[in-house]
Design a protein around this motif. Sequence first.
Motif, PDB file in Angstrom:
ATOM      1  N   PHE A   9       0.823  -1.206   0.000  1.00 25.71           N
ATOM      2  CA  PHE A   9       0.000   0.000   0.000  1.00 25.71           C
ATOM      3  C   PHE A   9       0.864   1.265   0.000  1.00 25.71           C
ATOM      4  O   PHE A   9       0.475   2.281  -0.584  1.00 25.71           O
ATOM      5  N   ALA A  13       0.665   4.121  -2.699  1.00 25.79           N
ATOM      6  CA  ALA A  13       0.434   5.511  -2.288  1.00 25.79           C
ATOM      7  C   ALA A  13       1.410   6.467  -2.965  1.00 25.79           C
ATOM      8  O   ALA A  13       1.021   7.550  -3.416  1.00 25.79           O
ATOM      9  N   ALA A  41      -1.774  -1.817  -5.317  1.00 23.68           N
ATOM     10  CA  ALA A  41      -2.957  -1.664  -4.468  1.00 23.68           C
ATOM     11  C   ALA A  41      -3.807  -2.933  -4.459  1.00 23.68           C
ATOM     12  O   ALA A  41      -4.275  -3.365  -3.400  1.00 23.68           O
ATOM     13  N   LEU A  45      -4.653  -5.266  -1.334  1.00 19.74           N
ATOM     14  CA  LEU A  45      -6.044  -5.481  -0.945  1.00 19.74           C
ATOM     15  C   LEU A  45      -6.373  -6.968  -0.846  1.00 19.74           C
ATOM     16  O   LEU A  45      -7.034  -7.402   0.098  1.00 19.74           O
ATOM     17  N   PHE A  66     -10.517   0.413   2.062  1.00 23.72           N
ATOM     18  CA  PHE A  66      -9.754   0.092   0.848  1.00 23.72           C
ATOM     19  C   PHE A  66     -10.648  -0.468  -0.255  1.00 23.72           C
ATOM     20  O   PHE A  66     -10.416  -0.191  -1.432  1.00 23.72           O
ATOM     21  N   ALA A  69     -12.330   2.521  -1.735  1.00 26.44           N
ATOM     22  CA  ALA A  69     -11.343   3.244  -2.538  1.00 26.44           C
ATOM     23  C   ALA A  69     -11.087   2.518  -3.859  1.00 26.44           C
ATOM     24  O   ALA A  69     -10.953   3.156  -4.912  1.00 26.44           O
ATOM     25  N   HIS A  94     -10.838   9.306  -3.649  1.00 28.53           N
ATOM     26  CA  HIS A  94     -10.199   7.987  -3.759  1.00 28.53           C
ATOM     27  C   HIS A  94      -8.935   7.957  -2.888  1.00 28.53           C
ATOM     28  O   HIS A  94      -8.735   7.023  -2.104  1.00 28.53           O
ATOM     29  N   ALA A  98      -8.194   5.899   0.732  1.00 32.46           N
ATOM     30  CA  ALA A  98      -7.049   4.993   0.845  1.00 32.46           C
ATOM     31  C   ALA A  98      -6.140   5.398   2.006  1.00 32.46           C
ATOM     32  O   ALA A  98      -5.654   4.538   2.753  1.00 32.46           O
TER      33      ALA A  98
END
Length: 112
Positions: A9, A13, A41, A45, A66, A69, A94, A98
């Motif tokens: 993540f 990011a 991502a 997830l 998440f 998002a 979004h 997150a």
Amino acid sequence: MLYTIIGLFALAALLGMALLSYVLKDKETPKGAMIAHGLFAASGLVLLLMYVFRNTPGPVESAVLFVIAALGGFVLVARDLTGKKIPKWLAVTHGLLAVAGFLFLLVFTFSK
């Protein structure tokens, strides 16, 4: 496993912040960065959902944020690939969802 999820993540990011800068400047987003962002991502997830379903208690709040998002991310990708303008409010929302999910994940992980 949680450290791997956090790492994935975090990479997503970093790429997401770069992509958001393009959207906010009304520039075309680099497709390679968009794909890498999505892969990091999505991998995070999937691992997070596996962790939540296998461990009690789990970071359920983080997973919910998440997932929401990710749904917004699908809309963003679809609009980008079809050449439609990406709504800035959706891109910002979004990202904020997150970030909130990431913070819940960090609190869960390091409060043990």
